[in-house]
Design a protein around this motif. Structure first.
Motif, short mmCIF file in Angstrom:
data_model
loop_
_atom_site.label_atom_id
_atom_site.label_comp_id
_atom_site.label_asym_id
_atom_site.label_seq_id
_atom_site.Cartn_x
_atom_site.Cartn_y
_atom_site.Cartn_z
N ILE A 77 -0.01 8.46 -0.56
CA ILE A 77 0.46 8.19 0.80
C ILE A 77 -0.61 7.43 1.58
O ILE A 77 -0.32 6.50 2.33
N PHE A 78 -1.87 7.83 1.39
CA PHE A 78 -2.96 7.16 2.10
C PHE A 78 -2.97 5.66 1.76
O PHE A 78 -3.12 4.81 2.65
N ARG A 79 -2.81 5.34 0.49
CA ARG A 79 -2.81 3.93 0.11
C ARG A 79 -1.65 3.18 0.77
O ARG A 79 -1.83 2.08 1.29
N ARG A 80 -0.46 3.78 0.78
CA ARG A 80 0.69 3.13 1.44
C ARG A 80 0.44 2.97 2.94
O ARG A 80 0.82 1.95 3.53
N LEU A 81 -0.17 3.97 3.55
CA LEU A 81 -0.47 3.90 4.98
C LEU A 81 -1.43 2.75 5.28
O LEU A 81 -1.22 1.97 6.22
N MET A 82 -2.49 2.63 4.50
CA MET A 82 -3.47 1.57 4.74
C MET A 82 -2.84 0.18 4.57
O MET A 82 -3.11 -0.74 5.33
N LEU A 83 -1.99 0.04 3.56
CA LEU A 83 -1.31 -1.24 3.37
C LEU A 83 -0.38 -1.54 4.54
O LEU A 83 -0.27 -2.69 4.98
N ALA A 84 0.29 -0.51 5.06
CA ALA A 84 1.23 -0.70 6.16
C ALA A 84 0.53 -1.14 7.44
O ALA A 84 1.11 -1.87 8.25
N ILE A 85 -0.72 -0.71 7.64
CA ILE A 85 -1.44 -1.07 8.88
C ILE A 85 -2.38 -2.26 8.65
O ILE A 85 -3.22 -2.57 9.50
N GLY A 86 -2.23 -2.92 7.50
CA GLY A 86 -3.00 -4.12 7.25
C GLY A 86 -4.44 -3.88 6.85
O GLY A 86 -5.29 -4.78 6.99
N ALA A 110 -7.96 -0.21 -1.09
CA ALA A 110 -8.58 -0.49 -2.39
C ALA A 110 -9.95 0.15 -2.56
O ALA A 110 -10.54 0.07 -3.65
N ASP A 111 -10.45 0.78 -1.53
CA ASP A 111 -11.80 1.37 -1.57
C ASP A 111 -11.79 2.60 -2.48
O ASP A 111 -11.12 3.59 -2.19
N PRO A 112 -12.54 2.61 -3.58
CA PRO A 112 -12.50 3.76 -4.49
C PRO A 112 -13.02 5.06 -3.86
O PRO A 112 -12.60 6.15 -4.25
N GLN A 113 -13.88 4.97 -2.87
CA GLN A 113 -14.39 6.18 -2.21
C GLN A 113 -13.28 6.90 -1.43
O GLN A 113 -13.34 8.10 -1.23
#
Length: 414
Positions: free
Chosen positions: A273-282, A288-291
């Motif tokens: 979900i975090f990855r989808r959220l970050m993509l949604a807010i640009g 993509a940050d592995p940390q």
């Protein structure tokens, strides 16, 4: 009033309520909503104080209409021995007795648990009090607000730079009531597998199941909801503190403000979900940050993540923010007022409001009953009764005639 035929999973269960205000009456309310016959004992001198709490209609609280729906009201001055005798006779046939007096009060009137056991060994007594029936604080008055404070809820509620705040409802009383319902259902199950209900009129020929006391302390009910508070402190010395709208240690999960001043909750704490959220807010860089791929890495950068989400929210109004995040399958929601609830398609589709009418015909909507059972749902059969509305019906069932009822009324026993 002709009594409707009770339906629901608790049809046939008899409950005697010796309680006022919130915890005890909310406990019995849920039983009444699912078919139990609940007889509520009230003082002849004004009845349950909640009748006059908050917003009134014709001198009676709108809250009362919900809190006492499906209940019967009988007035008894329990300081009078004759009223105590009537209560004992009602308890003789009761499956469950619910009370929230200060410990020791019912014993003084000959209505305590040991008194109940002697006349009805299969009965279940649910006792709700501030601090429980034992311990050094048992005799102290304890309201829900005190239980919320002692149980840990108030300490973690609010912002870190301000004093603790209360939740805008009597949550401590309600949580205690739910524990009372759960305890009553477990005790009822145990009673039924050990012999069933008691019929005192059969005397020694009746084989009774084992009743018991359900001891609910308000502070303990609240304490039971406090998640990992104890092991975190005992093992790691961590004292959970106030964190405002955030959920500490689970990132991101917080309240954010949109450009038009509305508040939304975003729960992007699952890894995918975090990855989808970050993509949604640009913020492809953060996606993509592995940390940041796991929660423990995100916790170390909580302020950075929350800042990025807040910056994005501030550039959007609430409708566009909600639409974008929902399209990305991110858990998000507006913080609802009651106005929002009563016009929301989800609430309406789920039938979360019931249409009723007061005695004068004025229409009113009430909250529908939860949880939703597929085969035996709860139902509202009548709104909260008038004070002593069922006096004659109940007393006649106990064998009182017109003369006897008139005498009780004249001498202010009822």
């Amino acid at each position: 009033m002709s009594e409707p035929t009770r339906q629901g999973p608790l049809a046939g269960i008899k409950v005697l309520e010796l309680g006022t205000l919130i915890a005890g009456p909310f406990c019995s309310r849920m039983l009444a909503e699912f078919g139990a016959e609940v007889i509520k004992v009230e003082s002849p001198d004004g009845g349950d104080p909640i009748r006059q709490w908050r917003v009134l209609k014709d001198g009676t609280s709108l809250w009362w209409s919900v809190q006492s729906r499906n209940k019967k009201s009988i007035t008894l001055n329990l300081k009078d021995e004759r009223a105590q005798d009537i209560a004992r006779r009602l308890a003789l046939d009761a499956d469950i007795v619910i009370e929230n007096y200060r410990p020791g009060v019912l014993e003084k009137w000959g209505l305590g648990y040991e008194d109940l056991r002697r006349i009805n060994p299969a009965a279940i007594m649910v006792r709700l009090s501030g601090y429980g029936q034992t311990g050094p604080m048992r005799d102290q008055p304890g309201f829900g607000a005190i239980g919320e404070s002692m149980g840990g809820l108030r300490y973690v509620s609010g912002h870190p730079d301000r004093p603790p705040v209360r939740i805008g409802i009597s949550i401590g009383d309600s949580v205690a009531a739910l524990h009372g319902v759960i305890g009553a259902m477990m005790a009822l199950r145990h009673r039924d597998v050990t012999g069933g209900r008691w019929n005192g009129r059969q005397g020694a020929e009746c084989v009774a199941g084992q009743g018991q006391m359900v001891d609910v302390a308000l502070y303990e009910a609240v304490f039971n909801m406090m998640e990992s508070l104890v092991p975190e402190y005992d093992h790691a010395g961590v004292v959970r503190e106030r964190t405002g709208g955030a959920l500490p240690g689970i990132v991101p999960s917080n309240t954010y403000t949109t450009g038009d001043g509305e508040n939304i909750v975003i729960a992007g704490n699952g890894d995918a979900i975090f990855r989808r959220l970050m993509l949604a807010i640009g913020r492809e860089d953060m996606a993509a940050d592995p940390q940041l791929a796991r929660n423990d890495g995100r916790v170390a950068r909580t302020e950075e993540i929350d800042g990025a989400i807040q910056d994005w929210c501030a550039r959007h109004d609430i409708d566009s923010a909600l639409a974008a995040l929902k399209a990305a399958d991110v858990p998000v929601g507006k913080i609802y007022s009651v106005r929002d609830m009563m016009n929301d398609p989800q609430f309406l589709a789920r039938g979360m409001f019931e249409q009723h009418a007061f005695a004068d015909g004025t229409p009113v909507r009430m909250p529908a009953i939860t949880p939703k059972l597929s085969a035996t749902p709860g139902r509202t059969e009548w709104l909260g009764p008038k004070l002593g509305e069922h006096n004659e019906q109940i007393l006649r069932a106990l064998g009182y005639d017109d003369e006897g009822i008139a005498a009780l009324r004249k001498e202010k026993v009822i």
